[in-house]
Design a protein around this motif. Structure first.
Motif, mmCIF file in Angstrom:
data_model
loop_
_atom_site.group_PDB
_atom_site.id
_atom_site.type_symbol
_atom_site.label_atom_id
_atom_site.label_comp_id
_atom_site.label_asym_id
_atom_site.label_seq_id
_atom_site.Cartn_x
_atom_site.Cartn_y
_atom_site.Cartn_z
ATOM 1 N N PHE A 97 0.742 -1.382 -0.066
ATOM 2 C CA PHE A 97 -0.135 -0.024 0.139
ATOM 3 C C PHE A 97 1.029 1.269 0.054
ATOM 4 O O PHE A 97 1.876 1.341 0.685
ATOM 5 N N VAL A 146 -1.075 -1.053 -4.524
ATOM 6 C CA VAL A 146 -2.132 -0.076 -4.915
ATOM 7 C C VAL A 146 -1.687 1.295 -4.117
ATOM 8 O O VAL A 146 -1.172 1.314 -3.020
ATOM 9 N N PHE A 172 -0.004 5.379 0.310
ATOM 10 C CA PHE A 172 -0.999 6.404 0.683
ATOM 11 C C PHE A 172 -0.476 7.812 0.231
ATOM 12 O O PHE A 172 0.325 8.244 0.346
ATOM 13 N N GLN A 173 -1.786 8.643 0.096
ATOM 14 C CA GLN A 173 -1.342 10.090 -0.200
ATOM 15 C C GLN A 173 -0.573 10.654 0.908
ATOM 16 O O GLN A 173 0.287 11.504 0.557
ATOM 17 N N GLN A 174 -1.063 10.210 2.267
ATOM 18 C CA GLN A 174 -0.076 11.163 3.323
ATOM 19 C C GLN A 174 1.050 10.162 3.850
ATOM 20 O O GLN A 174 1.276 10.667 5.004
ATOM 21 N N ASN A 187 1.685 8.206 5.689
ATOM 22 C CA ASN A 187 1.388 7.382 6.788
ATOM 23 C C ASN A 187 2.649 6.497 7.353
ATOM 24 O O ASN A 187 2.473 5.682 7.831
ATOM 25 N N ASP A 223 -3.028 5.343 -3.438
ATOM 26 C CA ASP A 223 -3.900 6.322 -3.658
ATOM 27 C C ASP A 223 -3.337 7.723 -3.401
ATOM 28 O O ASP A 223 -2.766 8.354 -2.684
#
Lengths: 263, 241
Positions: A103, A180, A105-107, A109, A182
């Motif tokens: 994964f 994936v 992520f946009q931010q 994390n 985002d």
């Protein structure tokens, strides 16, 4: 994955990484019903970088969540590398995500109290890899994305682009077959966004692995092998980047004419 | 011991105006002289104690007052305490207890006949509730603040059991640090006030053990809300920017 915990499709196509067939996802009931996904059909091939694009609220993120089993679809068939994700129990989905999906992520994390190497080691620790081995492998993976000189830095000491590269290393470290993302470039400037996508193409993408990126960012469309257009919970079409560029141009021309009051 | 002579407790001398050896003052209009200062622990009650013989004590007390509370006696060497107790009971018809029996007898009296247990019990209950509330709110705020990280971990395949272990570990570590700091400060306070101070301070190990159990109980109770929150958290939350 040798055997699908929740059952198998008869014979998955050898070059197919993931497929969704007539997938629906509804929120609410009756008058408050929202069809976030309204009969989605989509195939993701092995070794391709697929961009999922569309306006806000069209269902891209929901589609991504359903694909990797962190949201349950209302109906439809979802298959990832031969495993019917929609037939797995929650526990099996957790294991499936751990073993199969990376994964981003946009931010980002990234855990703020851990160094870059420790953050990248987290998925290995989830796999019960001993701490020393995990951190050592994490350093090697960070080197793959050009971050070998930042392994002991905490996230707050890294730029957005560097944090995203650490996040990419974290997604890669267990060698998952599907990655994936985002909006991976939403928090980055244009140049950094391009660098990050270059890392995806050169370091992350392999002939066996597929990458699905949800994005609004038209600056990175040229990095996709194919681009899936989404509107109102449906896939309007999946195009090569050349086809997509033509479609976009036509759409812009139509919008321009409409604005100017021409037919 | 000289006539009208008394011995006072060092810790309680302030209540008597800090007399020294040789000081003279009156008890119930009877002159008395301090002939010694004993280093005895401070008593829980507010009245000062003076020590003298039973015969002399009668001079200080009104004749109509039934003043004898208890007689402290020690058995002769080689005589079992049970034998002495049985003998006292048989000879005088009065109650006789061992030291331990008398301690419990006194404690039971205070528990049953005074407001002390209610006052202290209420205070402890309030402390427990407030402690649980504050700790719970803090942990819950932590869970909220770190929701996206918990979501990311769930998405990456961390099981609910591991997340519970993480939250409990964090809670217990914080609780144990707090317990250590609190116990340490209490110990420093106890050592600094000393046995002859105005404050009666006693901290047996049982108190520390009970406090530890209470702290762990508070940690567990205060973690439940965060555990519930994290377990119900949809991992998809990580995809919301």
């Amino acid at each position: 994955m040798d055997e699908a915990p929740g059952g198998k499709q008869p014979t998955p196509l050898p070059d197919l990484a993931a497929s969704l067939h007539d997938v629906h996802k509804n929120y609410g009931e009756a008058s408050t019903l929202v069809r976030a996904l309204d009969g989605v059909d989509l195939e993701v091939r092995r070794g391709e970088l697929l961009l999922l694009v569309g306006p806000s609220g069209c269902g891209k993120t929901t589609l991504l969540s359903v694909l990797c089993g962190i949201l349950d679809a209302t109906s439809g068939a979802i298959e990832v590398y031969g495993t019917r994700v929609d037939q797995l129990t929650q526990e099996q989905k957790t294991t499936f995500r751990r073993d199969t999906i990376g994964f981003i992520f946009q931010q980002f994390n990234l855990l703020p109290s851990l160094t870059s190497a420790e953050n990248v080691a987290v998925p290995l620790l989830i796999h019960q890899v001993p701490w020393e081995t995990a951190v050592s492998q994490a350093r090697e993976t960070l080197a793959e994305v050009g971050m070998e000189d930042r392994t002991e830095f905490f996230p707050e000491k890294l730029s957005g682009g560097q944090q995203q590269r650490v996040a990419i290393a974290r997604a890669m470290v267990t060698r998952p077959r599907l990655i994936v993302c985002d909006e991976p470039t939403a928090a980055l400037d244009g140049t950094t966004g391009h660098m990050v996508l270059q890392v995806f193409r050169e370091k992350v993408l392999t002939s066996e692995r597929a990458i699905v990126i949800v994005t609004h960012d038209s600056r990175i469309f040229s990095f996709g092998d194919r681009i899936a257009d989404m509107r109102d919970g449906r896939i309007l079409g999946v195009h090569s980047q050349q086809e997509h560029a033509v479609i976009e141009e036509r759409a812009l021309q139509i919008a321009g004419r409409q604005k100017a009051g021409q037919p | 011991m000289k006539q009208n002579a008394i011995i006072i407790g060092k810790a309680e001398s302030e209540k008597l105006g800090n007399p020294k050896v040789g000081s003279i003052f009156e008890i119930n209009n009877t002159e008395t002289r301090v002939v010694g200062i004993a280093d005895v622990p401070r008593d829980f009650l507010s009245n000062p104690f003076v020590y003298t013989t039973y015969t002399r004590s009668l001079f200080y007390l009104p004749p109509d007052l039934k003043t004898l509370l208890y007689v402290l006696a020690a058995p002769k060497k080689g005589v079992p305490v049970e034998t002495v107790i049985a003998s006292i009971r048989k000879t005088t018809g009065l109650a006789a207890y061992t030291e331990n029996q008398y301690r419990w007898h006194t404690m039971t009296y205070y528990l049953e006949n005074t407001g002390i247990p209610i006052n202290i019990g209420l205070s402890l209950t309030l402390v427990f509730i407030i402690g649980t509330g504050i700790a719970g709110q803090t942990f819950y705020a932590f869970a909220l603040q770190n929701e996206r990280f918990f979501g990311a971990l769930k998405a990456m395949g961390v099981s609910g059991k591991t997340l519970i272990q993480m939250i409990l570990l964090q809670s217990f570590v914080v609780g144990l640090i707090g317990f250590g700091v609190g116990s340490g400060l209490a110990a420093i306070f106890g050592l600094s006030v000393g046995p002859s101070s105005k404050v009666a301070f006693d901290a047996p190990w049982q108190l520390a053990a009970l406090s530890l159990i209470a702290v762990l109980g508070i940690c567990l109770a205060s973690s439940l809300a965060s555990i519930r929150r994290v377990l119900r958290l949809e991992p998809a939350v990580v995809f919301h920017g």
